[in-house]
Scaffold this motif. Structure first.
Motif, mmCIF file in Angstrom:
data_model
loop_
_atom_site.group_PDB
_atom_site.id
_atom_site.type_symbol
_atom_site.label_atom_id
_atom_site.label_comp_id
_atom_site.label_asym_id
_atom_site.label_seq_id
_atom_site.Cartn_x
_atom_site.Cartn_y
_atom_site.Cartn_z
ATOM 1 N N GLY A 177 -5.157 3.824 2.541
ATOM 2 C CA GLY A 177 -3.982 4.283 3.252
ATOM 3 C C GLY A 177 -4.316 5.563 3.973
ATOM 4 N N TYR A 178 -3.352 6.083 4.671
ATOM 5 C CA TYR A 178 -3.516 7.341 5.387
ATOM 6 C C TYR A 178 -2.921 8.457 4.536
ATOM 7 C CZ TYR A 178 -4.315 4.229 9.330
ATOM 8 O OH TYR A 178 -4.798 3.250 10.163
ATOM 9 N N CYS A 179 -3.705 9.500 4.314
ATOM 10 C CA CYS A 179 -3.226 10.629 3.526
ATOM 11 C C CYS A 179 -2.893 11.782 4.465
ATOM 12 C CB CYS A 179 -4.278 11.067 2.510
ATOM 13 S SG CYS A 179 -3.655 12.380 1.438
ATOM 14 N N HIS A 180 -1.675 12.294 4.352
ATOM 15 C CA HIS A 180 -1.185 13.367 5.220
ATOM 16 C C HIS A 180 -1.106 14.708 4.501
ATOM 17 C CE1 HIS A 180 0.143 10.501 8.374
ATOM 18 N NE2 HIS A 180 0.273 9.690 7.340
ATOM 19 N N CYS A 181 -1.703 14.829 3.304
ATOM 20 C CA CYS A 181 -1.624 16.096 2.579
ATOM 21 C C CYS A 181 -2.335 17.198 3.363
ATOM 22 C CB CYS A 181 -2.192 15.969 1.166
ATOM 23 S SG CYS A 181 -3.983 15.998 1.042
ATOM 24 N N VAL A 182 -1.951 18.420 3.110
ATOM 25 C CA VAL A 182 -2.517 19.557 3.829
ATOM 26 C C VAL A 182 -4.035 19.598 3.683
ATOM 27 C CG1 VAL A 182 -2.595 22.076 3.923
ATOM 28 C CG2 VAL A 182 -0.399 20.920 3.710
ATOM 29 N N SER A 183 -4.544 19.350 2.484
ATOM 30 C CA SER A 183 -5.996 19.398 2.269
ATOM 31 C C SER A 183 -6.730 18.353 3.100
ATOM 32 C CB SER A 183 -6.326 19.202 0.792
ATOM 33 O OG SER A 183 -5.864 20.285 0.036
ATOM 34 N N CYS A 184 -6.224 17.130 3.140
ATOM 35 C CA CYS A 184 -6.871 16.086 3.949
ATOM 36 C C CYS A 184 -6.781 16.409 5.437
ATOM 37 C CB CYS A 184 -6.271 14.712 3.669
ATOM 38 S SG CYS A 184 -6.939 13.927 2.183
ATOM 39 N N LEU A 226 4.272 0.775 8.262
ATOM 40 C CA LEU A 226 3.709 0.819 6.917
ATOM 41 C C LEU A 226 4.630 1.613 5.991
ATOM 42 C CD1 LEU A 226 -0.026 1.632 7.768
ATOM 43 C CD2 LEU A 226 0.938 -0.576 7.093
ATOM 44 N N PRO A 227 4.623 1.294 4.696
ATOM 45 C CA PRO A 227 5.424 2.076 3.749
ATOM 46 C C PRO A 227 4.986 3.541 3.758
ATOM 47 C CG PRO A 227 4.548 0.094 2.699
ATOM 48 C CD PRO A 227 3.904 0.197 4.049
ATOM 49 N N GLN A 228 5.962 4.426 3.573
ATOM 50 C CA GLN A 228 5.691 5.866 3.550
ATOM 51 C C GLN A 228 6.153 6.435 2.208
ATOM 52 O OE1 GLN A 228 7.174 8.037 6.960
ATOM 53 N NE2 GLN A 228 6.891 6.252 8.284
ATOM 54 N N TYR A 229 5.287 7.276 1.619
ATOM 55 C CA TYR A 229 5.587 7.891 0.335
ATOM 56 C C TYR A 229 5.497 9.410 0.487
ATOM 57 C CZ TYR A 229 4.787 3.140 -1.101
ATOM 58 O OH TYR A 229 4.863 1.764 -1.212
ATOM 59 N N PRO A 230 6.464 10.157 -0.040
ATOM 60 C CA PRO A 230 6.453 11.615 0.120
ATOM 61 C C PRO A 230 5.287 12.276 -0.590
ATOM 62 C CG PRO A 230 8.250 10.937 -1.329
ATOM 63 C CD PRO A 230 7.635 9.689 -0.763
ATOM 64 N N GLY A 231 4.758 11.646 -1.638
ATOM 65 C CA GLY A 231 3.634 12.189 -2.404
ATOM 66 C C GLY A 231 2.619 11.097 -2.634
ATOM 67 N N PRO A 232 1.930 11.153 -3.775
ATOM 68 C CA PRO A 232 0.918 10.123 -4.053
ATOM 69 C C PRO A 232 1.580 8.781 -4.326
ATOM 70 C CG PRO A 232 1.229 11.487 -5.980
ATOM 71 C CD PRO A 232 2.052 12.106 -4.870
ATOM 72 N N HIS A 233 0.838 7.744 -4.115
ATOM 73 C CA HIS A 233 1.322 6.416 -4.441
ATOM 74 C C HIS A 233 0.190 5.638 -5.072
ATOM 75 C CE1 HIS A 233 2.191 2.082 -3.494
ATOM 76 N NE2 HIS A 233 3.216 2.442 -4.222
ATOM 77 N N THR A 234 0.448 5.116 -6.241
ATOM 78 C CA THR A 234 -0.540 4.302 -6.924
ATOM 79 C C THR A 234 0.103 2.964 -7.242
ATOM 80 O OG1 THR A 234 -1.231 6.358 -7.979
ATOM 81 C CG2 THR A 234 -2.256 4.352 -8.757
ATOM 82 N N PRO A 235 -0.418 1.904 -6.656
ATOM 83 C CA PRO A 235 0.216 0.586 -6.892
ATOM 84 C C PRO A 235 0.124 0.138 -8.325
ATOM 85 C CG PRO A 235 -1.761 0.382 -5.507
ATOM 86 C CD PRO A 235 -1.571 1.825 -5.835
ATOM 87 N N LYS A 281 -10.484 -3.872 7.733
ATOM 88 C CA LYS A 281 -9.274 -3.815 6.906
ATOM 89 C C LYS A 281 -8.245 -2.930 7.587
ATOM 90 C CE LYS A 281 -10.577 -4.563 2.144
ATOM 91 N NZ LYS A 281 -10.816 -3.962 0.837
ATOM 92 N N ARG A 282 -7.004 -3.164 7.264
ATOM 93 C CA ARG A 282 -5.913 -2.365 7.807
ATOM 94 C C ARG A 282 -5.303 -1.505 6.704
ATOM 95 N NH1 ARG A 282 -7.414 -2.520 12.646
ATOM 96 N NH2 ARG A 282 -7.232 -4.490 13.696
ATOM 97 N N ALA A 283 -4.830 -0.346 7.083
ATOM 98 C CA ALA A 283 -4.172 0.556 6.135
ATOM 99 C C ALA A 283 -2.950 -0.125 5.537
ATOM 100 C CB ALA A 283 -3.769 1.846 6.824
ATOM 101 N N ARG A 284 -2.633 0.267 4.311
ATOM 102 C CA ARG A 284 -1.475 -0.340 3.655
ATOM 103 C C ARG A 284 -0.301 0.608 3.503
ATOM 104 N NH1 ARG A 284 -3.357 -0.537 -2.655
ATOM 105 N NH2 ARG A 284 -3.538 1.703 -2.811
ATOM 106 N N GLU A 285 -0.533 1.939 3.715
ATOM 107 C CA GLU A 285 0.546 2.897 3.472
ATOM 108 C C GLU A 285 0.209 4.267 4.050
ATOM 109 O OE1 GLU A 285 0.453 2.896 -0.775
ATOM 110 O OE2 GLU A 285 -1.194 4.326 -0.861
ATOM 111 N N HIS A 345 -4.239 13.254 9.682
ATOM 112 C CA HIS A 345 -4.342 12.579 8.388
ATOM 113 C C HIS A 345 -5.789 12.140 8.167
ATOM 114 C CE1 HIS A 345 -3.459 9.388 11.337
ATOM 115 N NE2 HIS A 345 -4.327 8.692 10.633
ATOM 116 N N ALA A 346 -6.058 11.654 6.983
ATOM 117 C CA ALA A 346 -7.385 11.131 6.651
ATOM 118 C C ALA A 346 -7.246 9.674 6.231
ATOM 119 C CB ALA A 346 -8.021 11.941 5.523
ATOM 120 N N ALA A 347 -8.253 8.887 6.544
ATOM 121 C CA ALA A 347 -8.326 7.495 6.108
ATOM 122 C C ALA A 347 -9.467 7.407 5.100
ATOM 123 C CB ALA A 347 -8.583 6.571 7.299
#
Length: 133
Positions: free
Chosen positions: A23-30, A124-133, A103-107, A38-40
């Motif tokens: 997925g794509y991570c939008h956290c400040v560190s990434c 794609l689904p969006q999560y305010p924080g981490p997401h672990t399926p 492959k395509r991003a999932r979130e 964001h980072a993939a």
């Protein structure tokens, strides 16, 4: 088999497994580590990551407690990241791959920290924080 490298090609690696779902991570560190919005990152087992060159230019940096990011000290390209609690699992920076990856991003994760100038326009689904399926 997947191949990857840094921008200056000092670091070259191979991955002997299919990278996992990502997925794509939008956290400040990434965002800071990637220099982008964001980072993939796709997971691979460390045992399937094979550094072929660049040992002397690959540096691991602890960006926050327990989170390590590896990059080229020559050109600055990010290569992978991992958590100290799970050092066997690397998050490969997909932008460093040289082999085609379809492959395509999932979130989208950590959208609560996304850059204010970025608009997420996919469905794609969006999560305010981490997401672990």
């Amino acid at each position: 088999m997947y191949e990857g490298s840094c921008l200056c090609r000092s670091i070259r690696y191979e991955i002997s497994q299919e990278p996992g779902e990502f997925g794509y991570c939008h956290c400040v560190s990434c965002r800071k580590a990637s220099g982008s919005s964001h980072a993939a990152n796709a997971p691979v087992q460390r045992e399937n990551f094979h550094l072929r060159s660049g040992t002397e230019t690959l540096k691991e940096f602890e960006s926050s407690p327990g989170m390590f990011r590896a990059f080229c000290t020559n050109c600055g390209s990010p290569i992978y990241a991992f958590r100290s609690g799970h050092p066997e699992l690397l998050g490969i920076r997909l932008g460093s791959l040289d082999t085609s990856f379809t492959k395509r991003a999932r979130e989208h994760r950590y959208v609560a920290e996304k850059a204010p100038w970025e608009e997420i326009e996919d469905h794609l689904p969006q999560y305010p924080g981490p997401h672990t399926p």
